[in-house]
Design a protein around this motif. Structure first.
Motif, PDB file in Angstrom:
ATOM      1  N   GLY A   1      58.073  38.823  19.608  1.00 14.74           N
ATOM      2  CA  GLY A   1      56.337  38.813  19.760  1.00 14.74           C
ATOM      3  C   GLY A   1      56.165  37.675  20.586  1.00 14.74           C
ATOM      4  N   GLY A   2      56.661  36.462  20.413  1.00 16.21           N
ATOM      5  CA  GLY A   2      56.474  35.301  21.260  1.00 16.21           C
ATOM      6  C   GLY A   2      56.361  35.462  22.587  1.00 16.21           C
ATOM      7  N   LEU A   3      57.862  35.999  23.110  1.00 13.46           N
ATOM      8  CA  LEU A   3      58.000  36.444  24.188  1.00 13.46           C
ATOM      9  C   LEU A   3      57.096  37.271  24.920  1.00 13.46           C
ATOM     10  N   GLY A   4      57.058  38.333  24.215  1.00 16.95           N
ATOM     11  CA  GLY A   4      55.819  39.367  24.561  1.00 16.95           C
ATOM     12  C   GLY A   4      54.393  38.989  24.682  1.00 16.95           C
ATOM     13  N   SER A   5      54.164  37.821  24.207  1.00 17.62           N
ATOM     14  CA  SER A   5      52.866  37.378  24.107  1.00 17.62           C
ATOM     15  C   SER A   5      52.524  36.830  25.826  1.00 17.62           C
ATOM     16  N   PHE A   6      53.671  36.175  26.110  1.00 18.17           N
ATOM     17  CA  PHE A   6      53.476  35.612  27.493  1.00 18.17           C
ATOM     18  C   PHE A   6      53.246  36.751  28.635  1.00 18.17           C
ATOM     19  N   GLU A   7      53.903  38.086  28.322  1.00 17.41           N
ATOM     20  CA  GLU A   7      53.670  39.049  29.194  1.00 17.41           C
ATOM     21  C   GLU A   7      52.164  39.518  29.222  1.00 17.41           C
ATOM     22  N   THR A   8      51.711  39.563  27.738  1.00 21.55           N
ATOM     23  CA  THR A   8      50.310  39.991  27.646  1.00 21.55           C
ATOM     24  C   THR A   8      49.345  38.837  28.365  1.00 21.55           C
ATOM     25  N   VAL A   9      49.636  37.854  28.228  1.00 22.24           N
ATOM     26  CA  VAL A   9      48.651  36.745  28.930  1.00 22.24           C
ATOM     27  C   VAL A   9      48.767  36.987  30.443  1.00 22.24           C
ATOM     28  N   ILE A  10      50.223  36.833  30.959  1.00 24.52           N
ATOM     29  CA  ILE A  10      49.933  37.039  32.320  1.00 24.52           C
ATOM     30  C   ILE A  10      49.322  38.284  32.815  1.00 24.52           C
ATOM     31  N   SER A  11      49.508  39.395  32.170  1.00 26.95           N
ATOM     32  CA  SER A  11      48.857  40.777  32.457  1.00 26.95           C
ATOM     33  C   SER A  11      47.472  40.698  32.327  1.00 26.95           C
ATOM     34  N   GLY A  12      46.776  39.880  31.248  1.00 27.06           N
ATOM     35  CA  GLY A  12      45.333  39.570  31.219  1.00 27.06           C
ATOM     36  C   GLY A  12      44.539  38.891  32.111  1.00 27.06           C
ATOM     37  N   LEU A  13      45.343  37.979  32.814  1.00 26.17           N
ATOM     38  CA  LEU A  13      44.659  37.229  33.530  1.00 26.17           C
ATOM     39  C   LEU A  13      44.056  37.694  34.959  1.00 26.17           C
ATOM     40  N   PRO A  14      44.776  38.690  35.573  1.00 24.93           N
ATOM     41  CA  PRO A  14      44.368  39.334  36.578  1.00 24.93           C
ATOM     42  C   PRO A  14      43.112  40.257  36.330  1.00 24.93           C
ATOM     43  N   VAL A  15      43.060  40.902  34.968  1.00 27.47           N
ATOM     44  CA  VAL A  15      42.085  41.707  34.518  1.00 27.47           C
ATOM     45  C   VAL A  15      40.955  40.980  34.399  1.00 27.47           C
ATOM     46  N   SER A  16      41.042  39.769  34.044  1.00 29.29           N
ATOM     47  CA  SER A  16      39.687  38.681  33.800  1.00 29.29           C
ATOM     48  C   SER A  16      39.179  38.191  35.135  1.00 29.29           C
ATOM     49  N   ARG A  17      39.965  38.461  36.067  1.00 27.73           N
ATOM     50  CA  ARG A  17      39.644  37.783  37.464  1.00 27.73           C
ATOM     51  C   ARG A  17      39.924  36.328  37.490  1.00 27.73           C
ATOM     52  N   TRP A  18      40.793  36.132  36.478  1.00 31.12           N
ATOM     53  CA  TRP A  18      41.623  34.636  36.590  1.00 31.12           C
ATOM     54  C   TRP A  18      40.741  33.795  35.768  1.00 31.12           C
ATOM     55  N   SER A  19      39.755  34.253  34.980  1.00 31.04           N
ATOM     56  CA  SER A  19      38.763  33.373  34.279  1.00 31.04           C
ATOM     57  C   SER A  19      39.412  33.122  32.923  1.00 31.04           C
ATOM     58  N   LEU A  20      39.389  31.901  32.451  1.00 26.22           N
ATOM     59  CA  LEU A  20      39.944  31.547  31.293  1.00 26.22           C
ATOM     60  C   LEU A  20      38.991  31.300  30.067  1.00 26.22           C
ATOM     61  N   SER A  21      37.754  31.539  30.411  1.00 24.77           N
ATOM     62  CA  SER A  21      36.763  31.916  29.469  1.00 24.77           C
ATOM     63  C   SER A  21      36.089  32.930  29.543  1.00 24.77           C
TER      64      SER A  21
END
Length: 143
Positions: A57-77
């Motif tokens: 789960g810990g390792l998979g969370s990195f993939e989740t965050v990395i794939s989510g950043l382009p979806v949010s147009r690299w916005s952290l907030s």
């Protein structure tokens, strides 16, 4: 018009999120069962399974965050629903990484009290992850 890249990252993020969620909740379940069992090989077996699930789960969370950043147009907030999602997602990520790191560092040597605190934080993490998943689903559905 939505680009092919955007569709890819949206689908990749949607697919990637399920693994760390399932592994985290599985780890919580197996660790809780193991905690309440009398000291035995069954207890160690449940906790060993939980240990492996938490690492996955810990390792998979990195993939989740990395794939989510382009979806949010690299916005952290973000704003609106995206902000709501990120207010849960970033703490969830930090908690998952912290718990996984602690668990790897102590392996099977924590005191019973330390393990009880770990289980409490793990339960809170499951709640925050659930809220992040819910808010992400709401964001996807446009509510």
């Amino acid at each position: 018009m939505i680009g092919i890249s955007s569709i890819f990252w949206t689908q990749a993020h949607g697919a990637a999120t399920h693994f760390p969620i399932a592994f985290l909740f599985g780890a919580a379940l197996f660790d809780a069962i193991g905690f309440f069992l009398p000291d035995s090989s069954k207890r160690r077996s449940f906790q060993f399974t939980a240990y492996r699930l938490l690492i996955l789960g810990g390792l998979g969370s990195f993939e989740t965050v990395i794939s989510g950043l382009p979806v949010s147009r690299w916005s952290l907030s973000g704003t609106g629903s995206l902000l709501q999602h990120h207010l849960f997602a970033w703490p969830a990520f930090a908690l998952i990484v912290g718990l996984t790191s602690w668990r790897v560092a102590v392996v099977d040597t924590p005191s019973r009290r330390a393990f009880a605190v770990y289980l409490s934080v793990l339960a809170v993490t499951c709640a925050v992850v659930g809220a992040a998943g819910w808010s992400g689903g709401e964001l996807l559905m446009g509510h």
